[in-house]
Design a protein around this motif. Structure first.
Motif, PDB file in Angstrom:
ATOM      1  N   SER A   1     -10.159  12.560  21.346  1.00 56.70           N
ATOM      2  CA  SER A   1      -9.129  13.292  20.606  1.00 56.70           C
ATOM      3  C   SER A   1      -9.777  14.303  19.665  1.00 56.70           C
ATOM      4  O   SER A   1     -10.753  13.997  18.990  1.00 56.70           O
ATOM      5  CB  SER A   1      -8.271  12.320  19.805  1.00 56.70           C
ATOM      6  OG  SER A   1      -7.658  11.376  20.657  1.00 56.70           O
ATOM      7  N   GLY A   2      -9.218  15.495  19.639  1.00 54.24           N
ATOM      8  CA  GLY A   2      -9.785  16.549  18.815  1.00 54.24           C
ATOM      9  C   GLY A   2     -10.855  17.336  19.532  1.00 54.24           C
ATOM     10  O   GLY A   2     -11.282  18.391  19.045  1.00 54.24           O
TER      11      GLY A   2
ATOM     12  N   GLY B   1      -6.478  22.897  19.232  1.00 52.63           N
ATOM     13  CA  GLY B   1      -6.893  23.322  17.899  1.00 52.63           C
ATOM     14  C   GLY B   1      -8.321  23.818  17.822  1.00 52.63           C
ATOM     15  O   GLY B   1      -8.690  24.508  16.867  1.00 52.63           O
ATOM     16  N   ARG B   2      -9.128  23.463  18.817  1.00 52.82           N
ATOM     17  CA  ARG B   2     -10.505  23.950  18.838  1.00 52.82           C
ATOM     18  C   ARG B   2     -10.578  25.367  19.397  1.00 52.82           C
ATOM     19  O   ARG B   2     -11.570  26.067  19.176  1.00 52.82           O
ATOM     20  CB  ARG B   2     -11.393  23.015  19.659  1.00 52.82           C
ATOM     21  CG  ARG B   2     -11.543  21.639  19.032  1.00 52.82           C
ATOM     22  CD  ARG B   2     -12.447  20.742  19.872  1.00 52.82           C
ATOM     23  NE  ARG B   2     -13.842  21.135  19.810  1.00 52.82           N
ATOM     24  CZ  ARG B   2     -14.686  20.822  18.832  1.00 52.82           C
ATOM     25  NH1 ARG B   2     -14.249  20.118  17.789  1.00 52.82           N
ATOM     26  NH2 ARG B   2     -15.946  21.202  18.855  1.00 52.82           N
TER      27      ARG B   2
ATOM     28  N   ALA C   1     -14.773   9.067  15.097  1.00 55.71           N
ATOM     29  CA  ALA C   1     -14.234  10.377  15.454  1.00 55.71           C
ATOM     30  C   ALA C   1     -15.181  11.147  16.367  1.00 55.71           C
ATOM     31  O   ALA C   1     -15.145  12.377  16.426  1.00 55.71           O
ATOM     32  CB  ALA C   1     -13.955  11.183  14.191  1.00 55.71           C
TER      33      ALA C   1
ATOM     34  N   ASP D   1     -17.050  12.534  19.899  1.00 55.64           N
ATOM     35  CA  ASP D   1     -16.608  13.075  21.188  1.00 55.64           C
ATOM     36  C   ASP D   1     -17.081  12.125  22.286  1.00 55.64           C
ATOM     37  O   ASP D   1     -18.194  12.225  22.776  1.00 55.64           O
ATOM     38  CB  ASP D   1     -17.185  14.471  21.396  1.00 55.64           C
ATOM     39  CG  ASP D   1     -16.788  15.071  22.739  1.00 55.64           C
ATOM     40  OD1 ASP D   1     -16.002  14.422  23.473  1.00 55.64           O
ATOM     41  OD2 ASP D   1     -17.260  16.174  23.057  1.00 55.64           O
TER      42      ASP D   1
ATOM     43  N   ALA E   1      -9.348  20.568  23.373  1.00 57.68           N
ATOM     44  CA  ALA E   1      -8.271  20.376  22.411  1.00 57.68           C
ATOM     45  C   ALA E   1      -7.770  21.733  21.925  1.00 57.68           C
ATOM     46  O   ALA E   1      -8.569  22.589  21.543  1.00 57.68           O
ATOM     47  CB  ALA E   1      -8.758  19.542  21.234  1.00 57.68           C
TER      48      ALA E   1
END
Length: 398
Positions: A35-36, A235-236, A135, A137, A233
């Protein structure tokens, strides 16, 4: 301690399945996503532990078929921490339990002050867990050994935690409550896809003009298409704040878009033609989005006193009563009853607004039997008191 190995070949998988089936008791399960970092919410590592078997770390992208594992352990109790976060990605690879024990949810029902896994482990087992890779990857390959150790510890202690929580639930008289809550999590229907997912853009609710919304919509759709195709993601690529800034400023030229200071992100410049095309579509379209989208939810409670004083009085008294019950049960009020359920029955109560009708309304919304039994009567009583208070106030005023 030996190095942890990731299971990624058919032979390793078959050996792991055999070992897990030879173990005993509940099976601790966890999953790691990216996520992210990635667009998808797929699992990039699945961890399992069973007494008598040990820890096994599966690499889902390398294992095409989990059916042998599913068939062997489906009927066993699976122990997860915050199960609702992992069930979807486990189901995506064909792993779906018949019953679960959720250690985070159990901790909430017991009123523990902190319910994160590290905090629960420390309180119950007096062991400190490092959470430095939570958090990370997890699509990274190869996975560093320190990450694998972290992932293994997430399940290695989970069965011991479960046993302590089982005892505490029994001591508190909450065994049946826990069972109902775990079953509800396991069988909760997935939320339907949003009709206009672009409206989830952070900061978009402040926009009150259809043209601005149209530009935001086109930028979001273009970003989502690129994110999906590259599995990155969103937002990236371009942050939400950048899309909202563009939509607010409505740049009239490609250069104006490029010069916008708030328009940032790893793909804001390399994909500038894509973003400008989206802006142009938003500026040219005649199909402007509605500024306000109707829904069946009650309005924000802060407006009730002016718009619907009877509902406001019902909600305030019922909230106080429900909070008192939650305190007596030693759990957060939101675990006793979903706040939205209370708002809905207060805004539009059933007729008659007695305990039976209110209980039926709560059950239809999704409240469990134990929640209905604990709250329906006190809510009905609060509604009667609220109605009487309004009548008394009106009488005094006259």
């Amino acid at each position: 301690m030996d190095d942890y190995r990731v299971i990624e070949t058919p032979a390793e998988f078959d050996d792991a399945v055999a070992s897990l089936l030879a173990g005993e008791g509940p099976i601790a399960v966890d999953a790691e996503r990216a996520s992210g970092f990635r667009y998808s919410q797929r699992a990039y590592l699945i961890q399992m532990y069973r007494r008598g078997s040990g820890v096994f770390l599966f690499d889902p992208p390398q294992i095409p078929d989990f059916s042998a594992l599913q068939a062997g352990i489906r009927s066993e109790e699976w122990v997860l921490h915050a199960a609702s976060q992992d069930l979807a990605c486990l189901r995506e690879v064909g792993l779906d339990p018949d019953r679960i024990f959720d250690t985070e949810l159990a901790a909430r029902l017991l009123g523990m002050p902190r319910v994160g896994l590290a905090s629960v482990v420390e309180e119950l087992l007096d062991i400190k867990l490092a959470k430095e890779h939570s958090a990370a990857d997890w699509s990274t390959r190869p996975l560093p050994q320190s990450w694998l150790k972290y992932a293994a510890l997430d399940v290695e202690l989970l069965v011991d935690v479960r046993d302590r929580l089982v005892d505490r639930l029994a001591e508190a008289g909450k065994t049946d409550i826990g069972a109902q809550e775990f079953d509800a999590v396991l069988h909760r229907a997935a939320k339907p896809a949003a009709a206009e997912p672009w409206r989830r853009l952070s900061g978009i609710h402040a926009m009150r003009n259809g043209r601005n919304l149209a530009v935001a919509r086109e930028l979001w759709l273009s970003r989502d298409e690129l994110a999906s195709s590259t599995d990155v993601a969103p937002g990236r690529l371009v942050p939400d704040a950048s899309i909202v800034a563009v939509a607010k400023s409505l740049p009239s030229t490609r250069r104006a878009l490029a010069d916008l200071r708030e328009f940032t992100g790893r793909q804001s410049r390399s994909e500038l033609d894509r973003w400008w095309a989206a802006v142009e579509r938003g500026l040219a379209t005649t199909e402007l989005p509605a500024v306000r989208v109707p829904n069946d939810a009650p309005p924000p409670p802060r407006s009730w006193a002016a718009r619907h004083p009877e509902a406001d009085a019902r909600l305030k008294l019922a909230k106080t009563a429900v909070a008192e019950v939650a305190e007596s049960l030693g759990m957060p009020v939101e675990n006793l009853l979903t706040p939205d359920f209370l708002r809905r029955v207060a805004w539009s109560p059933p007729a008659p607004a007695d305990a039976e009708s209110i209980g039926s309304a709560l059950a239809e919304l999704g409240a469990r039997p134990w929640q209905v039994a604990a709250t329906a009567q006190i809510i009905a009583t609060a509604f009667v008191e609220a109605s009487q208070a309004l009548l008394d106030a009106a009488s005094d005023g006259s």
